[in-house]
Design a protein around this motif. Structure first.
Motif, PDB file in Angstrom:
ATOM      1  N   SER A 140      49.859  26.305  85.166  1.00 47.69           N
ATOM      2  CA  SER A 140      51.087  25.697  84.424  1.00 47.69           C
ATOM      3  C   SER A 140      51.069  25.658  83.085  1.00 47.69           C
ATOM      4  CB  SER A 140      51.485  25.192  84.701  1.00 47.69           C
ATOM      5  OG  SER A 140      51.679  25.299  86.586  1.00 47.69           O
ATOM      6  N   LEU A 141      49.956  24.446  82.373  1.00 47.98           N
ATOM      7  CA  LEU A 141      50.077  23.482  81.403  1.00 47.98           C
ATOM      8  C   LEU A 141      49.549  24.461  80.192  1.00 47.98           C
ATOM      9  CD1 LEU A 141      48.923  19.781  82.452  1.00 47.98           C
ATOM     10  CD2 LEU A 141      51.377  20.764  81.575  1.00 47.98           C
ATOM     11  N   CYS A 142      48.753  25.376  80.543  1.00 49.21           N
ATOM     12  CA  CYS A 142      47.780  25.840  79.376  1.00 49.21           C
ATOM     13  C   CYS A 142      48.871  27.042  79.190  1.00 49.21           C
ATOM     14  CB  CYS A 142      46.669  26.541  80.119  1.00 49.21           C
ATOM     15  SG  CYS A 142      45.562  25.653  79.858  1.00 49.21           S
ATOM     16  N   LEU A 143      49.706  27.825  80.542  1.00 47.27           N
ATOM     17  CA  LEU A 143      50.790  28.618  80.010  1.00 47.27           C
ATOM     18  C   LEU A 143      51.709  28.283  79.017  1.00 47.27           C
ATOM     19  CD1 LEU A 143      50.407  30.793  83.386  1.00 47.27           C
ATOM     20  CD2 LEU A 143      49.078  31.804  81.463  1.00 47.27           C
ATOM     21  N   LYS A 144      52.424  27.527  79.750  1.00 50.70           N
ATOM     22  CA  LYS A 144      53.231  26.145  78.409  1.00 50.70           C
ATOM     23  C   LYS A 144      52.824  26.546  77.276  1.00 50.70           C
ATOM     24  CE  LYS A 144      55.958  22.473  78.454  1.00 50.70           C
ATOM     25  NZ  LYS A 144      56.206  21.028  79.680  1.00 50.70           N
ATOM     26  N   GLU A 145      52.020  25.730  77.118  1.00 51.77           N
ATOM     27  CA  GLU A 145      51.319  25.746  75.400  1.00 51.77           C
ATOM     28  C   GLU A 145      51.008  27.606  75.128  1.00 51.77           C
ATOM     29  OE1 GLU A 145      47.469  24.722  73.381  1.00 51.77           O
ATOM     30  OE2 GLU A 145      47.862  23.321  74.798  1.00 51.77           O
ATOM     31  N   LYS A 146      50.812  27.980  75.823  1.00 51.40           N
ATOM     32  CA  LYS A 146      50.779  29.105  75.499  1.00 51.40           C
ATOM     33  C   LYS A 146      52.139  30.022  74.627  1.00 51.40           C
ATOM     34  CE  LYS A 146      47.668  32.754  75.758  1.00 51.40           C
ATOM     35  NZ  LYS A 146      46.770  33.625  75.432  1.00 51.40           N
ATOM     36  N   GLU A 147      53.085  29.890  76.116  1.00 51.77           N
ATOM     37  CA  GLU A 147      53.973  30.243  75.895  1.00 51.77           C
ATOM     38  C   GLU A 147      55.253  29.780  74.281  1.00 51.77           C
ATOM     39  OE1 GLU A 147      58.824  29.546  78.617  1.00 51.77           O
ATOM     40  OE2 GLU A 147      57.483  31.228  79.011  1.00 51.77           O
ATOM     41  N   THR A 148      54.861  28.384  73.978  1.00 54.56           N
ATOM     42  CA  THR A 148      55.788  27.254  73.637  1.00 54.56           C
ATOM     43  C   THR A 148      54.833  27.570  71.933  1.00 54.56           C
ATOM     44  OG1 THR A 148      55.119  26.045  74.265  1.00 54.56           O
ATOM     45  CG2 THR A 148      56.743  26.485  75.226  1.00 54.56           C
ATOM     46  N   THR A 149      54.165  27.681  71.989  1.00 53.08           N
ATOM     47  CA  THR A 149      53.815  27.358  70.672  1.00 53.08           C
ATOM     48  C   THR A 149      52.623  28.989  69.725  1.00 53.08           C
ATOM     49  OG1 THR A 149      51.163  26.978  71.155  1.00 53.08           O
ATOM     50  CG2 THR A 149      52.292  25.393  70.682  1.00 53.08           C
ATOM     51  N   GLY A 150      52.701  30.064  70.809  1.00 51.64           N
ATOM     52  CA  GLY A 150      51.927  31.098  70.826  1.00 51.64           C
ATOM     53  C   GLY A 150      50.038  31.089  71.120  1.00 51.64           C
ATOM     54  N   ASN A 151      50.073  29.764  71.125  1.00 47.57           N
ATOM     55  CA  ASN A 151      48.020  29.521  71.293  1.00 47.57           C
ATOM     56  C   ASN A 151      48.019  28.629  72.452  1.00 47.57           C
ATOM     57  OD1 ASN A 151      45.531  30.509  70.330  1.00 47.57           O
ATOM     58  ND2 ASN A 151      45.083  28.460  68.571  1.00 47.57           N
ATOM     59  N   LEU A 152      45.986  28.696  72.330  1.00 47.45           N
ATOM     60  CA  LEU A 152      46.122  27.302  73.866  1.00 47.45           C
ATOM     61  C   LEU A 152      45.106  27.238  72.619  1.00 47.45           C
ATOM     62  CD1 LEU A 152      45.057  25.730  76.184  1.00 47.45           C
ATOM     63  CD2 LEU A 152      44.271  27.963  76.765  1.00 47.45           C
ATOM     64  N   SER A 153      45.551  25.997  72.275  1.00 51.62           N
ATOM     65  CA  SER A 153      43.329  24.985  71.922  1.00 51.62           C
ATOM     66  C   SER A 153      42.878  24.347  72.552  1.00 51.62           C
ATOM     67  CB  SER A 153      44.775  23.848  70.768  1.00 51.62           C
ATOM     68  OG  SER A 153      43.809  22.818  70.645  1.00 51.62           O
ATOM     69  N   LEU A 154      41.682  25.305  72.381  1.00 49.64           N
ATOM     70  CA  LEU A 154      40.618  24.241  73.296  1.00 49.64           C
ATOM     71  C   LEU A 154      40.399  23.363  73.332  1.00 49.64           C
ATOM     72  CD1 LEU A 154      38.678  27.760  74.247  1.00 49.64           C
ATOM     73  CD2 LEU A 154      40.423  27.079  75.424  1.00 49.64           C
ATOM     74  N   LYS A 155      40.076  22.889  72.184  1.00 51.85           N
ATOM     75  CA  LYS A 155      39.675  21.766  71.150  1.00 51.85           C
ATOM     76  C   LYS A 155      40.338  20.423  71.525  1.00 51.85           C
ATOM     77  CE  LYS A 155      39.235  19.026  66.819  1.00 51.85           C
ATOM     78  NZ  LYS A 155      39.612  19.277  65.964  1.00 51.85           N
ATOM     79  N   SER A 156      42.230  21.047  71.955  1.00 55.16           N
ATOM     80  CA  SER A 156      42.251  20.099  71.964  1.00 55.16           C
ATOM     81  C   SER A 156      42.868  19.573  73.686  1.00 55.16           C
ATOM     82  CB  SER A 156      44.037  20.722  71.833  1.00 55.16           C
ATOM     83  OG  SER A 156      44.114  20.084  70.299  1.00 55.16           O
ATOM     84  N   PHE A 157      42.256  20.899  74.525  1.00 53.43           N
ATOM     85  CA  PHE A 157      42.861  20.887  76.185  1.00 53.43           C
ATOM     86  C   PHE A 157      41.437  19.882  76.237  1.00 53.43           C
ATOM     87  CE2 PHE A 157      40.409  23.256  79.786  1.00 53.43           C
ATOM     88  CZ  PHE A 157      41.991  22.924  80.612  1.00 53.43           C
ATOM     89  N   TYR A 158      40.040  20.565  76.065  1.00 56.91           N
ATOM     90  CA  TYR A 158      39.096  19.233  76.272  1.00 56.91           C
ATOM     91  C   TYR A 158      39.201  18.280  75.891  1.00 56.91           C
ATOM     92  CZ  TYR A 158      37.228  24.259  77.905  1.00 56.91           C
ATOM     93  OH  TYR A 158      36.663  25.288  78.641  1.00 56.91           O
ATOM     94  N   ILE A 159      39.324  18.091  75.145  1.00 57.65           N
ATOM     95  CA  ILE A 159      39.501  16.259  74.360  1.00 57.65           C
ATOM     96  C   ILE A 159      40.513  15.973  75.635  1.00 57.65           C
ATOM     97  CG2 ILE A 159      40.630  14.221  73.016  1.00 57.65           C
ATOM     98  CD1 ILE A 159      39.524  16.395  70.533  1.00 57.65           C
ATOM     99  N   ARG A 160      41.527  16.266  75.634  1.00 54.24           N
ATOM    100  CA  ARG A 160      43.044  15.779  77.056  1.00 54.24           C
ATOM    101  C   ARG A 160      41.923  15.562  78.136  1.00 54.24           C
ATOM    102  NH1 ARG A 160      46.135  19.761  74.915  1.00 54.24           N
ATOM    103  NH2 ARG A 160      46.072  20.508  76.519  1.00 54.24           N
ATOM    104  N   ARG A 161      41.773  16.258  78.859  1.00 55.34           N
ATOM    105  CA  ARG A 161      40.194  16.624  80.607  1.00 55.34           C
ATOM    106  C   ARG A 161      39.410  15.551  80.036  1.00 55.34           C
ATOM    107  NH1 ARG A 161      42.088  17.403  84.281  1.00 55.34           N
ATOM    108  NH2 ARG A 161      43.695  17.066  82.682  1.00 55.34           N
ATOM    109  N   PHE A 162      39.110  15.293  78.466  1.00 52.02           N
ATOM    110  CA  PHE A 162      38.051  14.240  78.512  1.00 52.02           C
ATOM    111  C   PHE A 162      38.398  12.940  78.742  1.00 52.02           C
ATOM    112  CE2 PHE A 162      35.339  10.886  76.118  1.00 52.02           C
ATOM    113  CZ  PHE A 162      34.285  11.212  76.322  1.00 52.02           C
ATOM    114  N   LEU A 163      39.793  12.954  77.821  1.00 54.91           N
ATOM    115  CA  LEU A 163      40.023  11.372  78.015  1.00 54.91           C
ATOM    116  C   LEU A 163      40.614  10.920  79.283  1.00 54.91           C
ATOM    117  CD1 LEU A 163      41.812  11.368  74.500  1.00 54.91           C
ATOM    118  CD2 LEU A 163      40.358  10.576  75.273  1.00 54.91           C
ATOM    119  N   ARG A 164      41.268  11.794  79.902  1.00 50.31           N
ATOM    120  CA  ARG A 164      41.480  11.951  81.539  1.00 50.31           C
ATOM    121  C   ARG A 164      39.991  11.621  82.581  1.00 50.31           C
ATOM    122  NH1 ARG A 164      42.886   9.375  84.836  1.00 50.31           N
ATOM    123  NH2 ARG A 164      44.434   9.628  86.412  1.00 50.31           N
ATOM    124  N   ILE A 165      39.524  12.338  82.399  1.00 52.36           N
ATOM    125  CA  ILE A 165      38.184  11.996  83.106  1.00 52.36           C
ATOM    126  C   ILE A 165      37.054  11.360  83.035  1.00 52.36           C
ATOM    127  CG2 ILE A 165      36.739  13.365  84.402  1.00 52.36           C
ATOM    128  CD1 ILE A 165      39.844  14.609  85.389  1.00 52.36           C
TER     129      ILE A 165
END
Length: 361
Positions: free
Chosen positions: A71-96
């Motif tokens: 849902s968050l990835c789809l939301k990012e694609k809808e609102t920004t027109g792209n999905l930043s994998l770099k930001s995605f993995y950094i967020r996953r790293f910081l959470r886990i």
């Protein structure tokens, strides 16, 4: 006779832009309660073991994870027109990773001072997120890292599949359908055709089938986003549907050990979980919604990752560890996750905001 001009709105296409998804913390809270009481082993009667099913708790976590991240990835694609994998993995790293590696470090020290006899292979498998592979589960296996199999499954899924979602959502959808529908059928065929039940094909099916419940969460997110699920239909039938779904979930009994029966039973339970999630992110006044959004249960859900990580220290029934003794272990299960969250985890969670394209729940 008057008619409404408002057409029924599909779940996520209407709620995708929201900054907060209702009920998810409540589901997390229920999940961790199931896991904790399962590991505490306070009773062996049928009712207790049916309700407090640790495998079911983890499975609910998986479905939540697949639903939320998609849902968050789809939301990012809808609102920004792209999905930043770099930001995605950094967020996953910081959470886990920060808490997961802190726990590994603590166990390393305890292993030294209390002579827990945990082998280096278990430390390596946990640190590399490979504990779901049979090699690490069959070599000097230890209870202290047994819960890292679920972290390994999640991290491997998110290492493999966001690339596809970034490139083509339709291809991602069909891959998810294959994991949810086609893969169980292939596993069934393998049971009756010995030639297919070994070697590369066996390894392929038995590796990817571990992603089944996460994929179910992804599927519900995708269906909600493309309009396949109607919010008004779900609201009108919610109470009867939810009660029936919960009863069926516990009647079926989730089984974490792989068999042909458990393959389909667990799939059905995952689908039930997806339905419960999707029908409760819609704001409502019914008692189910109120329970899931209760402040205490939601707070337990917020702490659920920390509780899940630390609980293995206090539920192992290891005589070498004095804090395993009831009721001291229960107090540790309350105090340690609270300290961990407020004095450690929140620092890294705040760092996530620097890499957010959209708000997360």
């Amino acid at each position: 006779m008057t008619t409404s001009n408002q057409e029924p709105q599909p779940i996520l296409s209407n709620l995708l832009r929201n900054n907060y998804y209702y009920s998810l913390n409540g589901f997390r809270g229920i999940s961790i309660i199931l896991v904790i009481f399962y590991h505490l082993q306070l009773s062996d009667n049928y009712f207790y073991t049916t309700i407090f099913n640790g495998g079911l708790g983890v499975n609910i976590f998986f479905v939540i994870s697949g639903f939320l991240i998609t849902s968050l990835c789809l939301k990012e694609k809808e609102t920004t027109g792209n999905l930043s994998l770099k930001s995605f993995y950094i967020r996953r790293f910081l959470r886990i990773f920060p808490l997961a590696y802190l726990y590994i470090g603590v166990v390393f020290l305890l292993n030294h001072f209390y002579n827990l006899n945990i082998s280096w292979i278990q430390f390596a498998g946990s640190a590399l997120y490979l504990m779901n592979l049979s090699y690490f589960r069959s070599h000097d296996f230890t209870y202290y890292f047994s819960h890292y199999w679920s972290l390994s499954v999640e991290e491997q899924f998110y290492l493999l599949f966001p690339f596809v979602l970034k490139i083509n959502r339709t291809v991602f959808y069909y891959i998810i359908i294959c994991i949810v529908v086609a893969l169980p059928l292939l596993c069934t065929v393998q049971q009756f055709v010995p030639a297919l039940n070994s070697g590369t094909i066996y390894g392929f099916t038995h590796y990817f089938i571990k992603f089944q419940s996460i994929a179910v969460g992804c599927l519900f997110s995708l269906m909600g986003n493309n309009g396949s699920l109607d919010r008004n239909w779900l609201k009108q039938r919610k109470i009867a549907g939810n009660i029936s779904a919960i009863a069926l979930m516990f009647l079926l009994r989730f089984d974490e050990f792989y068999t042909l029966r458990s393959l389909y039973v667990n799939l059905l339970i995952s689908l039930i979980t997806g339905y419960l999630i999707i029908s409760n992110i819609i704001p409502a006044n019914d008692w189910i919604f109120k329970l899931l959004n209760n402040k205490l249960l939601s707070f337990i859900g917020i702490l659920s990752y920390g509780i899940y990580i630390w609980q293995q220290l206090f539920t192992g029934h290891d005589p070498k560890m004095p804090l395993n003794i009831f009721p001291y272990n229960v107090w540790c299960l309350i105090i340690i996750p609270l300290l961990s969250y407020y004095f450690y985890e929140r620092y890294f969670l705040k760092l996530k905001s620097k890499f957010k394209k959209t708000d997360e729940v």
